[in-house]
Write a protein that holds these residues in place. Structure first.
Motif, PDB file in Angstrom:
ATOM      1  N   VAL A 184       0.761  -1.252  -0.040  1.00  0.00           N
ATOM      2  CA  VAL A 184      -0.091   0.010   0.018  1.00  0.00           C
ATOM      3  C   VAL A 184       0.883   1.260   0.005  1.00  0.00           C
ATOM      4  O   VAL A 184       0.475   2.354  -0.785  1.00  0.00           O
ATOM      5  N   ARG A 185       1.855   1.277   0.753  1.00  0.00           N
ATOM      6  CA  ARG A 185       2.660   2.571   1.030  1.00  0.00           C
ATOM      7  C   ARG A 185       3.585   2.773  -0.139  1.00  0.00           C
ATOM      8  O   ARG A 185       3.999   3.814  -0.510  1.00  0.00           O
ATOM      9  N   LEU A 186       3.941   1.660  -0.740  1.00  0.00           N
ATOM     10  CA  LEU A 186       4.771   1.784  -1.968  1.00  0.00           C
ATOM     11  C   LEU A 186       3.860   1.970  -3.455  1.00  0.00           C
ATOM     12  O   LEU A 186       4.139   2.982  -4.045  1.00  0.00           O
ATOM     13  N   ALA A 187       3.007   1.291  -3.655  1.00  0.00           N
ATOM     14  CA  ALA A 187       2.363   1.149  -4.791  1.00  0.00           C
ATOM     15  C   ALA A 187       0.857   1.850  -4.886  1.00  0.00           C
ATOM     16  O   ALA A 187       0.494   2.267  -6.039  1.00  0.00           O
ATOM     17  N   ARG A 206      -0.175  -3.096 -11.015  1.00  0.00           N
ATOM     18  CA  ARG A 206       1.412  -3.307 -10.167  1.00  0.00           C
ATOM     19  C   ARG A 206       1.399  -4.438  -9.441  1.00  0.00           C
ATOM     20  O   ARG A 206       0.591  -4.485  -8.419  1.00  0.00           O
ATOM     21  N   TRP A 207       2.272  -5.290  -9.641  1.00  0.00           N
ATOM     22  CA  TRP A 207       2.389  -6.464  -8.869  1.00  0.00           C
ATOM     23  C   TRP A 207       3.783  -7.074  -8.822  1.00  0.00           C
ATOM     24  O   TRP A 207       4.615  -6.746  -9.580  1.00  0.00           O
ATOM     25  N   GLY A 220      -0.579  -7.389  -5.270  1.00  0.00           N
ATOM     26  CA  GLY A 220      -0.756  -6.474  -6.429  1.00  0.00           C
ATOM     27  C   GLY A 220      -1.590  -5.574  -6.078  1.00  0.00           C
ATOM     28  O   GLY A 220      -2.514  -5.656  -5.193  1.00  0.00           O
ATOM     29  N   ALA A 221      -1.523  -3.882  -6.697  1.00  0.00           N
ATOM     30  CA  ALA A 221      -2.489  -2.861  -6.606  1.00  0.00           C
ATOM     31  C   ALA A 221      -2.972  -2.494  -7.837  1.00  0.00           C
ATOM     32  O   ALA A 221      -2.038  -2.415  -8.893  1.00  0.00           O
ATOM     33  N   MET A 222      -4.070  -2.013  -7.776  1.00  0.00           N
ATOM     34  CA  MET A 222      -4.803  -1.321  -8.912  1.00  0.00           C
ATOM     35  C   MET A 222      -4.697   0.142  -9.054  1.00  0.00           C
ATOM     36  O   MET A 222      -4.428   0.732  -7.915  1.00  0.00           O
ATOM     37  N   GLU A 223      -4.713   0.779  -9.906  1.00  0.00           N
ATOM     38  CA  GLU A 223      -4.865   2.014 -10.126  1.00  0.00           C
ATOM     39  C   GLU A 223      -5.696   2.888  -9.329  1.00  0.00           C
ATOM     40  O   GLU A 223      -5.486   3.992  -8.952  1.00  0.00           O
TER      41      GLU A 223
END
Length: 256
Positions: A184-187, A206-207, A220-223
């Protein structure tokens, strides 16, 4: 959430982030040849960026890996012996093609250590973990706080030996809570600025994943800010990846 698990190649996200942070601090240049920081064979053309982007031309694994514990022989001495013949190990010239390389990240980690003048875990804490206010990441967690896959007769399966030269490629342990905080804090929040080249991109996600002998992880994180972390003991890593992607897809369907 408070037990340490193997995070495998998600370690590469932290190594790559340390590289970009150290570059921003003027401690290194990402386009510098690797022999500027390490006693590597000259003239390979391999840069730190190539290593971080998996375009170095180095193979996936170090030579002489073992079957049951592949990275056990790959200590710092083995890495430094390899550096002197790095030009003989490459599969192709750098920059031509992306090819995933654990060996490349081992070399990158050694270069960061050389530039920082300190151990890998110390530079990671200084440039990544403390700025992100994440503590539950370790090279060698207390055995009583490790969570391992169950073995026969109630025992635990033995993990691979990954605290040697391969550490920056996949040897870290963390709590699931720490992995979620890092993701969360990076992506999502981008607390440290633009993402390191270690991250993979698929569409708007991004994952990075990670797999060891008996554990697998997907983060993984979505935009739009949705994110997922899945960690499993045992089973195939591909199933872990699919579970995570399905969770993200289902959360998007519910949101709409």
């Amino acid at each position: 959430m408070d037990r340490f698990v193997e995070i495998g190649s998600f370690t590469k996200v932290l190594t790559g982030t340390a590289m970009t942070r150290m570059a921003a601090a003027g401690l290194l240049e990402v386009d510098a040849p690797v022999e500027r920081l390490l006693p590597a064979a000259p003239g390979t053309g391999i840069t730190l960026r190539h290593l971080a982007e998996h375009t170095s031309g180095l193979p996936r694994l170090p030579p002489d890996t073992r079957f049951l514990d592949p990275y056990a022989p790959f200590d710092d001495a083995a890495l430094h012996r390899l550096l002197g013949r790095l030009d003989k190990v490459t599969l192709r010239p750098p920059g031509q093609r992306e090819e995933y390389s654990n060996l490349g990240y081992a070399v990158l980690g050694a270069a960061l250590v050389s530039a920082a003048g300190t151990a890998y875990e110390e530079l990671l804490a200084e440039h990544v973990l403390r700025p992100l206010e994440v503590e539950e990441v370790s090279v060698r967690p207390d055995p009583g706080r490790r969570l391992l896959a169950p073995g026969l007769f109630g025992g635990e399966r033995r993990p691979w030996t990954m605290d040697g030269a391969i550490l920056p490629a996949g040897g870290l342990w963390a709590t699931p809570r720490a992995v979620a905080d890092l993701l969360v804090r990076l992506a999502v929040e981008r607390r440290l600025g633009d993402l390191a080249p270690s991250w993979a991109t698929t569409g708007r996600m991004r994952w990075h994943n990670g797999a060891t002998r008996h554990a697998s992880l997907f983060a993984g994180a979505m935009e739009d800010g949705r994110w997922v972390v899945v960690h499993r003991l045992g089973g195939r890593s591909g199933r872990t990846d699919r579970m995570a992607v399905e969770l993200l897809r289902d959360s998007g369907s519910q949101a709409s």
